[in-house]
Design an enzyme around this catalytic site. Structure first.
Site, PDB file in Angstrom:
ATOM      1  N   GLY A 295       0.758  -1.255   0.111  1.00  0.00           N
ATOM      2  CA  GLY A 295       0.137   0.128   0.164  1.00  0.00           C
ATOM      3  C   GLY A 295       0.852   1.198  -0.027  1.00  0.00           C
ATOM      4  O   GLY A 295       1.953   1.325  -0.494  1.00  0.00           O
ATOM      5  N   SER A 296       0.424   2.472   0.452  1.00  0.00           N
ATOM      6  CA  SER A 296       0.823   3.589   0.500  1.00  0.00           C
ATOM      7  C   SER A 296       2.188   3.685   1.470  1.00  0.00           C
ATOM      8  O   SER A 296       1.938   3.159   2.546  1.00  0.00           O
ATOM      9  CB  SER A 296      -0.080   4.582   0.629  1.00  0.00           C
ATOM     10  OG  SER A 296      -0.289   4.896   1.844  1.00  0.00           O
TER      11      SER A 296
ATOM     12  N   ALA B 126       2.830   6.229   3.362  1.00  0.00           N
ATOM     13  CA  ALA B 126       2.154   6.743   4.838  1.00  0.00           C
ATOM     14  C   ALA B 126       1.406   5.890   5.567  1.00  0.00           C
ATOM     15  O   ALA B 126       1.535   5.596   6.699  1.00  0.00           O
ATOM     16  CB  ALA B 126       1.003   7.875   4.199  1.00  0.00           C
ATOM     17  N   THR B 127       0.667   4.895   5.095  1.00  0.00           N
ATOM     18  CA  THR B 127      -0.078   3.902   5.529  1.00  0.00           C
ATOM     19  C   THR B 127       1.023   2.873   6.097  1.00  0.00           C
ATOM     20  O   THR B 127       0.938   2.366   7.422  1.00  0.00           O
ATOM     21  CB  THR B 127      -0.960   3.031   4.874  1.00  0.00           C
ATOM     22  OG1 THR B 127      -1.846   4.208   4.469  1.00  0.00           O
ATOM     23  CG2 THR B 127      -1.706   2.081   5.723  1.00  0.00           C
ATOM     24  N   GLY B 128       2.074   2.487   5.199  1.00  0.00           N
ATOM     25  CA  GLY B 128       3.000   1.515   5.890  1.00  0.00           C
ATOM     26  C   GLY B 128       3.920   1.978   7.065  1.00  0.00           C
ATOM     27  O   GLY B 128       4.177   1.245   7.595  1.00  0.00           O
TER      28      GLY B 128
ATOM     29  N   GLU C 164       5.650  -3.452   0.899  1.00  0.00           N
ATOM     30  CA  GLU C 164       5.918  -2.979  -0.433  1.00  0.00           C
ATOM     31  C   GLU C 164       5.128  -1.593  -0.457  1.00  0.00           C
ATOM     32  O   GLU C 164       3.983  -1.792  -0.376  1.00  0.00           O
ATOM     33  CB  GLU C 164       5.643  -4.110  -1.552  1.00  0.00           C
ATOM     34  CG  GLU C 164       5.946  -3.562  -2.670  1.00  0.00           C
ATOM     35  CD  GLU C 164       5.010  -3.027  -3.592  1.00  0.00           C
ATOM     36  OE1 GLU C 164       5.201  -1.786  -3.563  1.00  0.00           O
ATOM     37  OE2 GLU C 164       4.136  -3.680  -4.090  1.00  0.00           O
TER      38      GLU C 164
END
Length: 468
Positions: A221-222, A224-226, A243
């Site tokens: 995912g993004s 920011a979310t990672g 990733e």
């Protein structure tokens, strides 16, 4: 319109709450996604933990065979899954769309079944031996995105299951239905509890990441979310494979032939409607080739039909959701307001659905939001350069480092440029063509760890060193 169920311990589980899943081409409801409670998540983790006790000691050849059976199930049900995937994700059935994704899911599962992690002899003489063994971790939490929901799910769960782990899978709330159906089918050939799926809104992902019964998180995912996933996993010291987003740069060298590379450039940028982490998102072109490259891209774009993914003639579909659609429109309009030239596309068509045409944008540079931010949609900014060294420097200025590419008639020269790009994968005269045997992952803000191949499989194991 069906109400879908969770899959926990090999059984369908109903929930009291659901959310609507819409077709981005029509904005009509496809089905209703179950919303898992904390109790459902606990039950899924418990089922996976119980199954792990037996699955972790199953002989290696049996686990290989199980992953091959998973691939068979995907192939045998590919048309059903592809149609459901198109209805909720939007991508066309044809071309590089849903059928292509199902073919990729099958191929990745089959290749994963072939990889071995044998015992390594680190030392052996008359005094004794030292051996390195790979052991499964336990319950793996998988959190998948909406752009390639089925293929990325297989990227997560096939290596986990192959190495003796069990899985609790959470798909995106935008595209949960095809994942639920695939898990139902895979449970016909897997022991109960080895593969579970829970669905809901985004807050469910955080609960999975924080859950004490889960030993590893794999997330796509993004960036920011990672970062939030990594932070949430820290309290329980979970292993993580992340990733994350990319803002991949491609550099066209002065000796490139525009007519020969136009098709590759287009699909490097517009595969899956540009909704691909490792898509070409910034294209640096020398002054002398700029206009010819732009013209070749516009000509190719004019031949690509956009429409409802269920129409067999469609090659590109809609953007998957309204939030991403609005971001793409905003970035193009910001560039237009700053003097960029929209060479093709750039206008929202009338009618329903989140359609946005393939758009080529010139007269932009670093500092434009369209260049600096990951657009994750069907737009490609083309950026002039005068000095190749300057183009390399500008390509590397991004905080992202997932993929990159060099385009040239001189392969050796292209490899020299590629070696200077700060990214986990780099391609010569194509972009984004990942392979199941080649490790894939990002540097900088684009992730931690790798997927695919032996190195990716190792990330689902711990090392135990045996001294004898």
């Amino acid at each position: 319109m069906a109400d879908y169920k969770l899959v926990i311990g090999g059984e369908g589980v109903t929930t009291s709450d659901h959310l609507d899943v819409k077709n981005p081409a029509t904005e009509q409801v496809v089905g209703r996604c179950p919303i898992a409670t904390d109790e459902h998540l606990d039950a899924a983790v418990d089922a996976a933990a119980t199954a792990f006790l037996a699955w972790s000691v199953v002989p290696d050849e049996e686990r290989k065979a199980a992953v091959c059976r998973m691939a068979d199930v995907i192939r045998e049900n590919s048309e059903e899954l592809a149609e459901l995937l198109t209805r909720e994700q939007g991508k066309p059935l044809n071309g590089l769309g849903s059928r292509f994704e199902l073919q990729g899911a099958e191929a990745w599962a089959r290749h994963t079944a072939t990889i071995d992690l044998p015992v390594e002899i680190l030392h052996q003489d008359e005094s004794g031996s030292v051996e390195l063994h790979r052991k499964p971790l336990g319950v793996v939490g998988s959190i998948t995105p909406w752009n390639f929901p089925l293929m990325i799910a297989i990227w997560h769960i096939a290596p986990a299951i192959r190495t003796g782990n069990t899985v609790v899978l959470k798909p995106s709330p935008y595209t949960p239905l095809s994942t639920i159906r695939m898990v139902e089918l895979l449970n016909e050939v897997l022991p109960a509890g080895v593969l579970n799926v829970v669905t809901g809104r985004d807050d469910l992902g955080q609960k999975i990441t924080e859950h004490a019964g889960i030993q590893k998180i794999v997330f796509t995912g993004s960036s920011a979310t990672g970062k939030k996933v990594m932070q949430a996993a820290a309290d329980t010291l979970k292993r993580v494979t992340l990733e994350l987003g990319g803002n991949d740069a491609g550099i066209v060298l002065p000796d490139a032939n525009p007519s020969e590379i136009a098709e590759g450039l287009f699909w490097g940028a517009f595969i899956n409607n540009g909704q691909t982490c490792a898509a070409l998102k910034r294209l640096y072109v020398p002054d002398a080739l700029h206009d010819e490259i732009c013209a070749a891209l516009v000509e190719y774009a004019s031949k690509v039909q956009m429409g409802d993914g269920l129409d067999e003639t469609s090659i590109l579909g809609p953007i998957q959701n309204k939030m991403q659609f609005d971001k793409v429109v905003e970035l193009v309009e910001d560039a237009r307001a700053r003097g960029a030239r929209i060479l093709c596309g750039g206008t929202v068509p009338e009618g329903s659905g989140y359609f946005y045409p393939a758009t080529i944008v010139a007269d932009v540079s670093d500092g434009f939001r369209l260049v600096d931010e990951e657009q994750f949609g069907p737009v490609l900014p083309v950026i002039r350069y005068s000095s190749l060294d300057d183009a390399i420097s500008r390509a590397n200025a991004s905080e992202s480092g997932l993929g990159g590419s060099a385009w040239s008639s001189d392969i050796d020269r292209a490899k020299q440029v590629a070696s200077q790009l700060e990214c986990g994968s780099v391609w010569i005269n194509n972009h984004g063509m990942v392979k199941p045997f080649a490790p894939f992952g990002g540097v900088k803000a684009s992730g931690i760890g790798v997927e695919f191949g032996r190195q990716g499989l190792e990330e689902y194991t711990s090392i135990q060193v045996v001294h004898s």
